[in-house]
Design a protein around this motif. Structure first.
Motif, PDB file in Angstrom:
ATOM      1  N   ILE A 287     -30.909  93.349   6.170  1.00 46.43           N
ATOM      2  CA  ILE A 287     -30.891  94.813   6.153  1.00 46.43           C
ATOM      3  C   ILE A 287     -32.317  95.356   6.112  1.00 46.43           C
ATOM      4  O   ILE A 287     -32.683  96.253   6.891  1.00 46.43           O
ATOM      5  CB  ILE A 287     -30.081  95.336   4.947  1.00 46.43           C
TER       6      ILE A 287
ATOM      7  N   MET B   2     -34.073  94.649   9.546  1.00 48.00           N
ATOM      8  CA  MET B   2     -33.564  95.509  10.618  1.00 48.00           C
ATOM      9  C   MET B   2     -34.085  96.940  10.459  1.00 48.00           C
ATOM     10  O   MET B   2     -34.502  97.579  11.413  1.00 48.00           O
ATOM     11  CB  MET B   2     -32.026  95.563  10.601  1.00 48.00           C
ATOM     12  N   LEU B   3     -34.030  97.410   9.219  1.00 47.23           N
ATOM     13  CA  LEU B   3     -34.418  98.784   8.937  1.00 47.23           C
ATOM     14  C   LEU B   3     -35.892  99.009   9.285  1.00 47.23           C
ATOM     15  O   LEU B   3     -36.251  99.953   9.998  1.00 47.23           O
ATOM     16  CB  LEU B   3     -34.190  99.060   7.443  1.00 47.23           C
TER      17      LEU B   3
ATOM     18  N   GLU C 180     -36.765  98.510  13.079  1.00 41.87           N
ATOM     19  CA  GLU C 180     -36.404  99.650  13.914  1.00 41.87           C
ATOM     20  C   GLU C 180     -37.246 100.876  13.579  1.00 41.87           C
ATOM     21  O   GLU C 180     -37.364 101.792  14.387  1.00 41.87           O
ATOM     22  CB  GLU C 180     -34.913  99.983  13.757  1.00 41.87           C
TER      23      GLU C 180
ATOM     24  N   GLY D  31     -28.260 109.134  -2.284  1.00 39.22           N
ATOM     25  CA  GLY D  31     -27.874 108.391  -1.095  1.00 39.22           C
ATOM     26  C   GLY D  31     -26.545 108.834  -0.512  1.00 39.22           C
ATOM     27  O   GLY D  31     -26.098 108.308   0.496  1.00 39.22           O
TER      28      GLY D  31
ATOM     29  N   THR E 253     -23.839 110.740   1.539  1.00 35.95           N
ATOM     30  CA  THR E 253     -23.986 111.337   2.854  1.00 35.95           C
ATOM     31  C   THR E 253     -22.968 112.430   3.160  1.00 35.95           C
ATOM     32  O   THR E 253     -23.319 113.563   3.486  1.00 35.95           O
ATOM     33  CB  THR E 253     -23.868 110.254   3.941  1.00 35.95           C
TER      34      THR E 253
ATOM     35  N   MET F 121     -28.105 110.774  14.556  1.00 32.62           N
ATOM     36  CA  MET F 121     -28.036 109.437  15.130  1.00 32.62           C
ATOM     37  C   MET F 121     -27.236 109.412  16.429  1.00 32.62           C
ATOM     38  O   MET F 121     -27.609 108.738  17.388  1.00 32.62           O
ATOM     39  CB  MET F 121     -27.382 108.493  14.111  1.00 32.62           C
TER      40      MET F 121
ATOM     41  N   TYR G 187     -35.018 108.315  17.738  1.00 28.22           N
ATOM     42  CA  TYR G 187     -34.154 107.237  17.251  1.00 28.22           C
ATOM     43  C   TYR G 187     -34.863 106.429  16.173  1.00 28.22           C
ATOM     44  O   TYR G 187     -34.339 106.207  15.079  1.00 28.22           O
ATOM     45  CB  TYR G 187     -33.749 106.354  18.437  1.00 28.22           C
TER      46      TYR G 187
ATOM     47  N   PHE H  64     -34.637 105.703  11.593  1.00 29.45           N
ATOM     48  CA  PHE H  64     -34.758 104.485  10.802  1.00 29.45           C
ATOM     49  C   PHE H  64     -35.905 104.603   9.805  1.00 29.45           C
ATOM     50  O   PHE H  64     -35.839 104.058   8.701  1.00 29.45           O
ATOM     51  CB  PHE H  64     -34.944 103.261  11.710  1.00 29.45           C
TER      52      PHE H  64
ATOM     53  N   ILE I 267     -25.166 105.066   3.938  1.00 28.88           N
ATOM     54  CA  ILE I 267     -25.714 105.409   5.255  1.00 28.88           C
ATOM     55  C   ILE I 267     -26.721 104.347   5.708  1.00 28.88           C
ATOM     56  O   ILE I 267     -26.875 104.100   6.914  1.00 28.88           O
ATOM     57  CB  ILE I 267     -26.373 106.816   5.235  1.00 28.88           C
ATOM     58  N   VAL I 268     -27.383 103.684   4.747  1.00 33.12           N
ATOM     59  CA  VAL I 268     -28.301 102.604   5.099  1.00 33.12           C
ATOM     60  C   VAL I 268     -27.512 101.429   5.681  1.00 33.12           C
ATOM     61  O   VAL I 268     -27.935 100.803   6.658  1.00 33.12           O
ATOM     62  CB  VAL I 268     -29.138 102.172   3.872  1.00 33.12           C
ATOM     63  N   PHE I 269     -26.340 101.157   5.097  1.00 32.70           N
ATOM     64  CA  PHE I 269     -25.474 100.140   5.699  1.00 32.70           C
ATOM     65  C   PHE I 269     -25.065 100.556   7.104  1.00 32.70           C
ATOM     66  O   PHE I 269     -24.957  99.725   8.009  1.00 32.70           O
ATOM     67  CB  PHE I 269     -24.228  99.911   4.837  1.00 32.70           C
TER      68      PHE I 269
ATOM     69  N   LEU J 268     -26.831 102.396   9.211  1.00 33.95           N
ATOM     70  CA  LEU J 268     -27.977 102.148  10.092  1.00 33.95           C
ATOM     71  C   LEU J 268     -28.083 100.666  10.419  1.00 33.95           C
ATOM     72  O   LEU J 268     -28.286 100.275  11.572  1.00 33.95           O
ATOM     73  CB  LEU J 268     -29.275 102.609   9.412  1.00 33.95           C
ATOM     74  N   PHE J 269     -27.928  99.835   9.374  1.00 32.79           N
ATOM     75  CA  PHE J 269     -28.005  98.392   9.574  1.00 32.79           C
ATOM     76  C   PHE J 269     -26.902  97.922  10.520  1.00 32.79           C
ATOM     77  O   PHE J 269     -27.150  97.174  11.468  1.00 32.79           O
ATOM     78  CB  PHE J 269     -27.893  97.668   8.227  1.00 32.79           C
TER      79      PHE J 269
ATOM     80  N   PHE K  90     -25.354  99.550  12.770  1.00 35.76           N
ATOM     81  CA  PHE K  90     -25.602  99.988  14.141  1.00 35.76           C
ATOM     82  C   PHE K  90     -26.675  99.116  14.796  1.00 35.76           C
ATOM     83  O   PHE K  90     -26.494  98.611  15.911  1.00 35.76           O
ATOM     84  CB  PHE K  90     -26.038 101.457  14.153  1.00 35.76           C
ATOM     85  N   ALA K  91     -27.790  98.917  14.078  1.00 37.44           N
ATOM     86  CA  ALA K  91     -28.889  98.149  14.658  1.00 37.44           C
ATOM     87  C   ALA K  91     -28.511  96.686  14.844  1.00 37.44           C
ATOM     88  O   ALA K  91     -28.904  96.056  15.829  1.00 37.44           O
ATOM     89  CB  ALA K  91     -30.138  98.264  13.767  1.00 37.44           C
ATOM     90  N   PHE K  92     -27.736  96.123  13.904  1.00 44.12           N
ATOM     91  CA  PHE K  92     -27.468  94.689  13.928  1.00 44.12           C
ATOM     92  C   PHE K  92     -26.177  94.346  14.681  1.00 44.12           C
ATOM     93  O   PHE K  92     -26.208  93.674  15.702  1.00 44.12           O
ATOM     94  CB  PHE K  92     -27.412  94.153  12.497  1.00 44.12           C
TER      95      PHE K  92
ATOM     96  N   LYS L 237     -25.859  96.847  18.193  1.00 45.39           N
ATOM     97  CA  LYS L 237     -26.896  96.632  19.209  1.00 45.39           C
ATOM     98  C   LYS L 237     -27.313  95.167  19.328  1.00 45.39           C
ATOM     99  O   LYS L 237     -27.139  94.547  20.368  1.00 45.39           O
ATOM    100  CB  LYS L 237     -28.123  97.504  18.896  1.00 45.39           C
ATOM    101  N   ALA L 238     -27.873  94.602  18.237  1.00 51.67           N
ATOM    102  CA  ALA L 238     -28.470  93.260  18.337  1.00 51.67           C
ATOM    103  C   ALA L 238     -27.430  92.195  18.700  1.00 51.67           C
ATOM    104  O   ALA L 238     -27.674  91.344  19.553  1.00 51.67           O
ATOM    105  CB  ALA L 238     -29.172  92.899  17.033  1.00 51.67           C
TER     106      ALA L 238
ATOM    107  N   ILE M 265     -19.575 105.861  10.970  1.00 51.48           N
ATOM    108  CA  ILE M 265     -19.828 106.914  11.957  1.00 51.48           C
ATOM    109  C   ILE M 265     -20.400 106.341  13.248  1.00 51.48           C
ATOM    110  O   ILE M 265     -19.933 106.645  14.336  1.00 51.48           O
ATOM    111  CB  ILE M 265     -20.805 107.984  11.413  1.00 51.48           C
ATOM    112  N   PHE M 266     -21.428 105.471  13.108  1.00 48.26           N
ATOM    113  CA  PHE M 266     -22.041 104.944  14.332  1.00 48.26           C
ATOM    114  C   PHE M 266     -21.526 103.559  14.702  1.00 48.26           C
ATOM    115  O   PHE M 266     -21.927 103.010  15.706  1.00 48.26           O
ATOM    116  CB  PHE M 266     -23.568 104.841  14.241  1.00 48.26           C
TER     117      PHE M 266
END
Lengths: 282, 289
Positions: A20, A23-24, A27, A207, A209, A241, A251, A255, B119-121, B123-124, B126-128, B131-132, B215-216
């Motif tokens: 995590i 990746m964060l 990006e 945190g 949302t 997003m 984008y 991140f 929300i950090v999860f 983002l992760f 989505f990116a991982f 996408k990845a 969401i994503f």
């Protein structure tokens, strides 16, 4: 053999955490090739679709802090007093019945609180304070505070009820009233546990949302007025997003603010764990 | 002259207790009011058709059947991915490990994961996953993201359940010549399984109510059909509620549907957590050892 393979599985949570983090930040990193870290951290305007775009963190950070502080101003006094009620005032049956109910209420999804804030609190605030728009920092804070209360109550009550019986009995034996025992013996003894709980719920609130996404209003501005709309970090990520092309500076900027949020909550949690451990050590 | 002071002290006590009682009443009334309000608005649109039909006419009519199915799929998928790893990790931490650097590192890791914003999860995920790994916006990506989020909860509730099994049980088994592994499998786990399942139900209750991580990664606002494969996107109740109040052309027709969906989501989440919390209290009480 079994021990080693189990150890590897237990290590998976570390791997996940590392993944995590990597990746964060991976990006977020490309964002700083086009945009200076200084302008990001100290920028006062968040205008990602302007030409040239402005990616200033401050208004978003301010939105997050303002909403969270309002939520805590509401949730902490009420929540801690309620925990003191359960721990020191309520008869045993009341505690047995209502403590689980409060815990249960803590599991209501944030989107439900958000809907309540949007459909009830925001129109109400708009009418009462004659605001141009009901969705604002104060309403978002109040909604978030309602959501945080069960956590505050539950964690504080746990800390209060883990104070050793012997301390309470000794206090009673010295002639102290129940009130004096609660306020001068039990509460101080549970203090570090309560602080840990307070920090944890602060971290959760900042945190969170969905609630803020639905009621904070969304204007990226640094304002002292609680009745103005704000745009917290979580709001910005969730709202933008889906609208931005993958790989664009915008984008990557999402991140970057995600990484900021990660660092903030990490710091709060480290602090909370320190207090939680201080509570256990006693 | 002890009389007046002790009266004063009791007066202080009465006042203080009154403040705390009032705080508790305010909290309970406020939360009861929210539940009552949400239910009374939601119940108006609740019907058999609402639960069993797909949405119609651009979300302004019809039901939320695909969103209910999607919610369960995501919740089950999250548990399927998190439960095996979480339980085995907890077994390691309580049964096989000795206090040391690795164990405290793992604990720090679990605590950190537990405190990370959803929300950090997202983002992760989505990116991982999206996408990845190229899984796309799909049930699979969403379930894995929710699973990652549930992992620390599963580990800590499983640990709690394993720790309630008394040491003497393990010692008795070991003294009869059973290996550590066999003791864990035949003695410790069977005695802890109730607590573990309870914890998993609680974790699932939390996972199905989450919106930000999906969401994503998994959710779509509108589809009439159910996912045909794990690589399809799904509707989910939390995202559906959000979509109904922020998108679409007829807010006044969509709001009642949002309240109906919120009521169904609340019923699902509260019955999962209610069941979990109830059983946890019951297990704690029933314990005779």
């Amino acid at each position: 053999m079994a021990k080693w393979s189990l150890g590897i599985i237990a290590g998976f949570s570390l791997f996940l955490l590392a993944a995590i983090t990597v990746m964060l930040f991976a990006e977020a990193f490309p964002f700083f090739r086009d945009y200076s870290l200084y302008d990001f951290l100290l920028g006062r305007y968040w205008r990602p679709v302007d030409e040239p775009p402005l990616f200033g963190l401050l208004p978003l950070l301010w939105g997050s802090l303002l909403v969270t502080v309002i939520a805590m101003l509401f949730a902490l006094p009420l929540g801690i007093c309620t925990a003191l009620y359960f721990a020191g005032v309520a008869p045993a049956w009341v505690r047995e019945v209502f403590k689980p109910i409060v815990e249960l209420l803590g599991s209501i999804p944030s989107v439900v609180y958000g809907l309540f804030g949007l459909a009830v609190l925001a129109p109400f605030a708009q009418k009462v304070f004659s605001l141009p728009i009901g969705q604002c920092a104060a309403v978002a804070g109040l909604t978030l505070g309602l959501m945080a209360v069960p956590i505050v109550v539950s964690v504080s009550e746990d800390a209060l009820s883990s104070v050793p019986k012997a301390l309470i009995e000794a206090s009673h034996a010295l002639g102290a009233t129940r009130w004096e025992t609660l306020m001068r013996v039990v509460f101080p003894a549970a203090k570090s546990g309560i602080i840990a709980g307070v920090l944890l719920s602060f971290g959760r609130a900042i945190g969170e949302t969905m609630t803020v996404l639905m009621v904070a209003g969304g204007a990226a501005q640094i304002t002292a007025s609680p009745f103005a709309p704000v745009r917290p970090i979580t709001f910005t990520i969730a709202a933008e997003m889906g609208e931005t092309p993958v790989g664009s500076p915008h984008y990557h900027s999402l991140f970057a603010i995600g990484a900021v949020l990660f660092v903030i909550t990490l710091g709060i949690n480290i602090l909370a764990n320190k207090y939680a451990r201080a509570n256990l050590d006693k | 002259m002890p009389e007046p002071t002790s009266t004063n002290r009791l007066k202080t006590q009465r006042r203080g207790f009154a403040v705390f009682t009032a705080a508790a009443l305010i909290i309970l009334l406020a939360l009861a009011a929210i539940i009552f309000f949400m239910s009374s608005r939601g119940i108006k649109v609740l019907s058999w058709e609402f639960i069993t039909q797909p949405p119609k006419k651009g979300m302004t009519e019809g039901g939320v059947f695909p969103a209910i199915v999607g919610t369960f799929l995501l919740g089950l998928g999250a548990m399927l991915s998190a439960l095996p790893i979480g339980v085995l990790a907890a077994v390691y931490l309580t049964e096989f490990s000795r206090p040391g650097r690795f164990v405290s590192l793992v604990r720090i890791g679990v605590n950190t994961l537990a405190g990370m914003p959803s929300i950090v999860f997202g983002l992760f995920g989505f990116a991982f996953f999206v996408k990845a790994l190229g899984l796309g916006v799909s049930v699979l990506s969403g379930a894995l993201t929710l699973g990652a989020m549930s992992l620390p909860i599963i580990i800590s509730v499983s640990e709690e359940a394993l720790k309630t099994v008394p040491m003497t049980f393990r010692e008795a088994s070991l003294s009869l010549g059973a290996t550590r592994w066999r003791t864990t499998l035949k003695v410790v786990l069977p005695n802890a399984v109730g607590g573990i399942i309870t914890g998993a139900i609680l974790a699932m209750g939390r996972a199905v109510g989450e919106t930000a991580p999906i969401i994503f990664t998994a959710a779509t606002f509108y589809t009439r059909r159910l996912p045909a494969s794990p690589f399809d996107e799904v509707m989910a109740l939390p995202f559906h509620i959000y979509g109904l109040v922020t998108e679409g052309l007829y807010p006044e027709k969509q709001l009642p549907i949002a309240f109906g969906s919120a009521l169904i989501l609340m019923i699902i989440v509260l019955s999962l957590s209610g069941f979990g919390i109830f059983w946890r209290y019951k297990i704690r009480k029933r314990r005779v050892w």
